[in-house]
Design an enzyme around this catalytic site. Structure first.
Site, PDB file in Angstrom:
ATOM      1  N   HIS A  25      31.517  -9.122  63.491  1.00 16.63           N
ATOM      2  CA  HIS A  25      32.632  -9.219  64.432  1.00 16.63           C
ATOM      3  C   HIS A  25      32.694 -10.637  64.982  1.00 16.63           C
ATOM      4  O   HIS A  25      31.904 -11.506  64.617  1.00 16.63           O
ATOM      5  CB  HIS A  25      32.515  -8.157  65.528  1.00 16.63           C
ATOM      6  CG  HIS A  25      31.252  -8.202  66.335  1.00 16.63           C
ATOM      7  ND1 HIS A  25      30.913  -9.271  67.126  1.00 16.63           N
ATOM      8  CD2 HIS A  25      30.228  -7.305  66.439  1.00 16.63           C
ATOM      9  CE1 HIS A  25      29.754  -9.040  67.709  1.00 16.63           C
ATOM     10  NE2 HIS A  25      29.306  -7.863  67.301  1.00 16.63           N
ATOM     11  N   HIS A  28      29.547 -12.482  66.362  1.00 20.21           N
ATOM     12  CA  HIS A  28      28.654 -13.037  65.337  1.00 20.21           C
ATOM     13  C   HIS A  28      29.168 -14.394  64.873  1.00 20.21           C
ATOM     14  O   HIS A  28      28.419 -15.358  64.746  1.00 20.21           O
ATOM     15  CB  HIS A  28      28.592 -12.118  64.109  1.00 20.21           C
ATOM     16  CG  HIS A  28      28.065 -10.738  64.380  1.00 20.21           C
ATOM     17  ND1 HIS A  28      28.705  -9.609  63.948  1.00 20.21           N
ATOM     18  CD2 HIS A  28      26.964 -10.304  65.023  1.00 20.21           C
ATOM     19  CE1 HIS A  28      28.022  -8.536  64.313  1.00 20.21           C
ATOM     20  NE2 HIS A  28      26.956  -8.930  64.986  1.00 20.21           N
ATOM     21  N   CYS A 133      18.791   6.613  73.195  1.00 27.69           N
ATOM     22  CA  CYS A 133      20.060   6.353  72.516  1.00 27.69           C
ATOM     23  C   CYS A 133      19.764   5.642  71.207  1.00 27.69           C
ATOM     24  O   CYS A 133      19.227   4.523  71.213  1.00 27.69           O
ATOM     25  CB  CYS A 133      20.986   5.486  73.370  1.00 27.69           C
ATOM     26  SG  CYS A 133      22.486   4.998  72.472  1.00 27.69           S
ATOM     27  N   CYS A 136      21.590   2.253  70.858  1.00 27.01           N
ATOM     28  CA  CYS A 136      20.959   1.139  71.570  1.00 27.01           C
ATOM     29  C   CYS A 136      19.545   0.889  71.058  1.00 27.01           C
ATOM     30  O   CYS A 136      18.978  -0.177  71.299  1.00 27.01           O
ATOM     31  CB  CYS A 136      20.843   1.428  73.067  1.00 27.01           C
ATOM     32  SG  CYS A 136      22.381   1.624  73.943  1.00 27.01           S
ATOM     33  N   CYS A 151      25.610   8.190  76.236  1.00 29.20           N
ATOM     34  CA  CYS A 151      25.106   6.867  76.601  1.00 29.20           C
ATOM     35  C   CYS A 151      26.219   6.048  77.260  1.00 29.20           C
ATOM     36  O   CYS A 151      27.338   6.008  76.759  1.00 29.20           O
ATOM     37  CB  CYS A 151      24.615   6.146  75.347  1.00 29.20           C
ATOM     38  SG  CYS A 151      24.283   4.410  75.622  1.00 29.20           S
ATOM     39  N   HIS A 154      27.512   3.625  74.795  1.00 30.06           N
ATOM     40  CA  HIS A 154      28.091   4.233  73.594  1.00 30.06           C
ATOM     41  C   HIS A 154      28.653   5.594  73.995  1.00 30.06           C
ATOM     42  O   HIS A 154      28.054   6.635  73.679  1.00 30.06           O
ATOM     43  CB  HIS A 154      27.040   4.383  72.499  1.00 30.06           C
ATOM     44  CG  HIS A 154      26.445   3.081  72.068  1.00 30.06           C
ATOM     45  ND1 HIS A 154      25.353   2.511  72.674  1.00 30.06           N
ATOM     46  CD2 HIS A 154      26.830   2.209  71.095  1.00 30.06           C
ATOM     47  CE1 HIS A 154      25.085   1.355  72.086  1.00 30.06           C
ATOM     48  NE2 HIS A 154      25.951   1.149  71.132  1.00 30.06           N
ATOM     49  N   LYS A 307      39.433  -6.354  77.697  1.00 26.76           N
ATOM     50  CA  LYS A 307      38.129  -6.135  77.097  1.00 26.76           C
ATOM     51  C   LYS A 307      38.299  -5.573  75.681  1.00 26.76           C
ATOM     52  O   LYS A 307      39.155  -4.737  75.433  1.00 26.76           O
ATOM     53  CB  LYS A 307      37.371  -5.126  77.963  1.00 26.76           C
ATOM     54  CG  LYS A 307      35.874  -5.189  77.787  1.00 26.76           C
ATOM     55  CD  LYS A 307      35.206  -4.366  78.868  1.00 26.76           C
ATOM     56  CE  LYS A 307      33.707  -4.326  78.646  1.00 26.76           C
ATOM     57  NZ  LYS A 307      33.009  -3.646  79.718  1.00 26.76           N
ATOM     58  N   LYS A 310      36.389  -0.536  70.729  1.00 23.30           N
ATOM     59  CA  LYS A 310      36.825   0.153  69.525  1.00 23.30           C
ATOM     60  C   LYS A 310      37.917   1.170  69.839  1.00 23.30           C
ATOM     61  O   LYS A 310      38.839   1.356  69.062  1.00 23.30           O
ATOM     62  CB  LYS A 310      35.637   0.851  68.863  1.00 23.30           C
ATOM     63  CG  LYS A 310      34.823  -0.114  68.010  1.00 23.30           C
ATOM     64  CD  LYS A 310      33.733   0.599  67.230  1.00 23.30           C
ATOM     65  CE  LYS A 310      32.904  -0.420  66.459  1.00 23.30           C
ATOM     66  NZ  LYS A 310      31.654   0.139  65.971  1.00 23.30           N
TER      67      LYS A 310
END
Length: 542
Positions: A25, A28, A133, A136, A151, A154, A307, A310
């Site tokens: 993404h 990175h 999790c 994580c 989580c 998540h 922000k 997904k």
RNA sequence: GGCUCAAUAGCUCAGUCGGUAGAGUAGGGGACUCAUAAGCCCUUGGUCGUCAGUUCAAGUCUGACUUGAGCCA
């Protein structure tokens, strides 16, 4: 001064070893572009640079993702790694080492390192109970969980109850040493806001953390207990060490650490600060090894002020972006327009505005108009004068005199924005200087000496600007150099510099940081636009 | 709940040791012609998040609050 790395002859910088759970993404890409640019700057300065990137491939999350995709974990990793590698190539990233934590050598390094920590008495067996999790790869406090045991990081994933007998690392033992480290070396964690976070976190008191997992097959078995595998973070951080091994060297911790340890700079995203600024130095203290010079955590992005998530479906796909616009404008926008260390925003309209204004209008047009005049008025040669002929009060000479040192400080502080602004100041001043001195009028008045000096000053300023920008936009810089009649490929300078026979030639480029090196009467290249303006190719989101 | 950081022009940001605000970009106008309708000059935009306090003087220092981002394994 307080940047020892800039004064030594070698420089080692790392990106995180990216977790291959999913395709790359924008975060990175951002870290890696920054690492590549800082590496390029040090290479230009004649240092022996090693840019390390790679992938972190172990852990339960990857195991499960692979199973879900119906493939062997290694096959899954190979697929994702290919995408990372392809993106780095598209973004013109010149890395020296790509370390994968599934590499056979890595297992040896991890085992040896584990043994050192074991010998220090810092590993013990204990019990860990709690909500875990998998996404994580961490235990969570019950009070932090969302409704129905999801989580907080998540929200689509439920945590799992674990009651495990694990091996722990005695992090608590290193609290005082860590606090002493932060106090003695204020530059160890940057920027300051991140440093404060770490300080507060450590001051709360450190708890030992588990460094092994049961029921996770996709990992490195614990040397002392093969029923368990090493926790991914303990494993992944050591990838930085494994990466230091020369390809033909015998695999051992000593050989890996022998020449380049400690690392000069770990570039990371702010999400993994704790691992790099707390766990990692403590692990190294336990293994009785020197610590890295610096950990720098950059910020995150929003898309059009929102922000990225997904569920919103507003992710920025770096592969689509680079396919659409090319590497240079992206490198420029992200490094020039986003304050490194702070959060930033990506807005496509603004991206195009900035890149067109700076690269096409200010810099591109400066090169083009000046070369056009040199062609018309000087038959396509650099005018017959040199830097010493230019008056000391020439505004471009004055600016150019200090610019190299100024930009050096900026790069060493990872202040890409400051570096670009300082360079653009010379570019803008050059455009103004042309208008003030009106070379076309000097030509009509037959003032050839003055004309030559004006054009030389501007050509030289364009050259210096291109050189100083080359860590960020290497292809544009190479093109400007070519048009100025200088046959230097900034991508080639930044490759294979670890060959001894090449070091001397690398050293030669350092004097290009000074103003006034263009040779009188040498032939210029054919003027061509160095950067074609971008147009909006996708509809801006409203 | 505790803590950290931030808030300045439409946008992105500077602003040092307190002395009534700057740059780039975008918008408006002009002169010029070497150039990628570019560059150059001029110009419209700001109660410096809010309220108090310290001070001869606060964007700057102090306190509280609001909003946003983040850390609290």
């Amino acid at each position: 001064m307080n940047h020892p790395a800039s004064h030594s002859q070698s420089f080692t910088v790392t990106t995180p070893l990216y977790y291959v759970n999913d395709v790359p993404h924008i975060g990175h890409a951002y870290t890696t572009m920054a690492a590549d640019s800082i590496a390029r700057w040090h290479r230009l300065n004649g240092r022996d640079v090693l840019l390390i990137t790679g992938t972190d491939e172990h852990g339960q999350k990857i195991e499960r993702t692979a199973i879900a995709a119906g493939v062997n974990p290694q096959v899954h990793c190979d697929r994702i790694v290919a995408k990372f590698d392809s993106l780095w190539s598209k973004l013109d990233i010149k890395y020296d080492r790509f370390i994968r934590t599934t590499a056979p050598a890595h297992r040896t390094i991890v085992n040896e390192f584990f043994q050192r920590v074991w010998d220090s008495g810092d590993i013990y067996k204990g019990t860990q109970q709690g909500w875990y999790c998998v996404a994580c790869e961490e235990f969570k406090e019950e009070r932090d969980l969302l409704a129905d045991k999801h989580c907080p990081l998540h929200p689509s994933k439920q945590v799992e109850w674990r009651d495990e007998s694990n091996y722990f690392f005695r992090l608590s033992k290193y609290q005082q040493q860590l606090e002493a480290l932060y106090a003695e070396r204020p530059d160890f964690i940057l920027p300051n806001s991140r440093r404060n976070e770490v300080l507060k976190f450590v001051a709360q008191g450190l708890q030992d953390f588990s460094i092994s997992r049961v029921n996770v097959d996709w990992g490195i078995p614990l040397p002392t207990d093969p029923d368990q595998t090493i926790y991914v973070w303990f494993d992944a951080l050591l990838g930085y060490v494994t990466a230091l091994l020369d390809p033909d060297a015998q695999v051992s911790l000593d050989n890996a650490l022998h020449s380049r340890w400690p690392i000069d700079l770990h570039l990371i995203g702010k999400d993994i600060l704790r691992f790099h600024a707390v766990y990692w130095p403590a692990m190294l203290m336990s293994a009785k090894l020197p610590l890295p010079e610096r950990v720098f955590a950059h910020g995150y992005f929003t898309k059009d002020g929102k922000k990225i998530s997904k569920s919103e479906g507003n992710a920025i796909d770096p592969i689509a972006l680079v396919d659409c616009y090319g590497a240079e404008p992206l490198r420029y926008y992200f490094l020039k327009e986003i304050e490194f260390g702070q959060d930033g925003d990506f807005n496509e309209t603004r991206f195009i505005e900035i890149v067109n204004a700076d690269l096409a209008n200010s810099l591109g047009n400066l090169v083009n108009r000046t070369l056009g005049m040199a062609k018309k008025y000087c038959q396509g040669y650099i005018p017959n004068c040199n830097a010493t002929d230019i008056a000391a009060d020439n505004p471009l000479k004055i600016l150019g005199r200090d610019l190299g040192a100024q930009v050096d400080i900026a790069y060493n502080n990872l202040a890409f924005r400051d570096a670009c602004e300082a360079i653009l100041n010379l570019v803008r001043s050059s455009n103004k200087y042309i208008d003030d001195l009106a070379p076309w009028a000097l030509f009509k008045q037959d003032k050839h000496l003055e004309l030559a000096q004006v054009l030389y000053s501007v050509l030289e300023s364009a050259r210096l600007s291109a050189y100083l920008l080359s860590p960020i936009v290497p292809k544009i810089s190479t093109d400007i150099y070519r048009q100025l009649g200088l046959n230097i490929d900034f991508d080639l300078i930044c490759c294979n510099n670890s060959n001894d026979d090449n070091t001397a030639s690398v050293e030669n480029w350092k004097h290009h940081q000074q103003w006034g090196i263009l040779q009188a009467n040498s032939q210029l290249g054919e003027p061509q636009p160095i950067f074609t303006k971008l147009e909006v190719k996708t509809a801006p989101s409203s």
